[in-house]
Motif scaffolding. Structure first.
Motif, PDB file in Angstrom:
ATOM      1  N   PHE A  26      20.954  80.619  12.854  1.00 28.58           N
ATOM      2  CA  PHE A  26      20.897  80.932  12.267  1.00 28.58           C
ATOM      3  C   PHE A  26      20.692  81.052  10.173  1.00 28.58           C
ATOM      4  O   PHE A  26      21.562  81.390   9.669  1.00 28.58           O
ATOM      5  N   GLU A  29      19.136  82.712   8.278  1.00 26.26           N
ATOM      6  CA  GLU A  29      20.538  85.084   7.808  1.00 26.26           C
ATOM      7  C   GLU A  29      21.379  84.203   6.686  1.00 26.26           C
ATOM      8  O   GLU A  29      21.678  84.563   5.405  1.00 26.26           O
ATOM      9  N   CYS A  32      20.102  83.893   2.832  1.00 22.64           N
ATOM     10  CA  CYS A  32      19.649  84.998   2.502  1.00 22.64           C
ATOM     11  C   CYS A  32      21.357  85.886   2.602  1.00 22.64           C
ATOM     12  O   CYS A  32      21.586  86.147   1.378  1.00 22.64           O
ATOM     13  N   VAL A  40      20.535  90.755   5.152  1.00 21.75           N
ATOM     14  CA  VAL A  40      19.442  89.730   5.548  1.00 21.75           C
ATOM     15  C   VAL A  40      18.480  90.328   5.995  1.00 21.75           C
ATOM     16  O   VAL A  40      18.648  92.046   5.472  1.00 21.75           O
ATOM     17  N   SER A  44      14.586  90.362  10.491  1.00 23.66           N
ATOM     18  CA  SER A  44      15.743  89.674  11.435  1.00 23.66           C
ATOM     19  C   SER A  44      16.265  89.612  12.989  1.00 23.66           C
ATOM     20  O   SER A  44      16.434  91.510  12.498  1.00 23.66           O
ATOM     21  N   PHE A  47      19.766  92.312  12.355  1.00 24.64           N
ATOM     22  CA  PHE A  47      20.077  93.236  10.861  1.00 24.64           C
ATOM     23  C   PHE A  47      20.798  94.106  11.426  1.00 24.64           C
ATOM     24  O   PHE A  47      21.102  94.368  10.528  1.00 24.64           O
TER      25      PHE A  47
END
Length: 213
Positions: A26, A29, A32, A40, A44, A47
């Protein structure tokens, strides 16, 4: 470093493994969430879980249990772990064995008290399918070939010319129309036509031959 393994050492090792696994699967993610937006991408797969980073930098599932003071953080915000990771498979296999080789639903309910594995049901089913002890306890049942249906079941005829009968119940009925009337047991007699599959039901007062007739 020496002597028996202590609790804080196990927790530190577990946290380190989670950091490694989450950063491997990840990374986008986490990047982000650390950015100015703090969310995110909608593309994704995380999400819908509303993920966030805790104080240790680990990914957790978001939710609406912030005010549940009686719950621990693991129950309110489980740690997200990937589906295809070896760490996840070992964790689920250990949980399956710890619960005395229980089924997928029990393993899933137990593991989600602390972790949130992605695609967990399929992963757990695969682990249980490959479990040797479970395989030995689940022998293949031989299904005998059923005999031919009688002619009364396959040939058209008048309704209820040939019927099958069975009882259903008991049901509780009042013995009279009074409000405080005592309850008594009654049964429902179900007649099924062999040819048309029509159903007829009758109320029966008991299980004796005379009541049935």
């Amino acid at each position: 470093m020496t002597g028996p393994i202590l609790v804080h050492e196990v927790e530190r090792a577990e946290k380190t493994l989670l950091h490694i696994v989450q950063n491997e699967y990840f990374s986008q993610e986490i990047k982000c969430l650390k950015g100015p937006n703090g969310q995110v991408s909608q593309k994704s797969k995380l999400f819908r879980l509303q993920p966030f980073l805790d104080k240790s930098g680990l990914l957790r599932v978001g939710g609406r249990l912030k005010n549940a003071a009686s719950l621990e953080i693991f129950q309110k915000y489980p740690l997200i772990i990937p589906a295809k990771s070896t760490f996840t498979k070992l964790l689920l296999r250990n949980e399956h064995e710890r619960l005395c080789h229980s089924g997928p639903q029990t393993v899933l309910a137990s593991i989600r008290q602390r972790y949130w594995p992605l695609n967990a049901r399929n992963t757990i089913r695969g682990i249980i399918f490959k479990c040797l002890r479970c395989f030995r306890q689940r022998p293949i049942m031989v299904q005998p070939i059923m005999g031919d249906l009688p002619s009364d079941r396959v040939e058209p005829s008048r309704a209820f010319k040939i019927s099958g009968v069975d009882f259903w119940g008991p049901v509780m009925l009042k013995s009279s129309l009074r409000k405080n009337a005592p309850l008594k047991k009654a049964y429902v007699s179900v007649f099924v036509c062999f040819s048309t599959k029509a159903v007829h039901i009758e109320l029966v007062n008991g299980l004796s031959t005379q009541d049935f007739i």
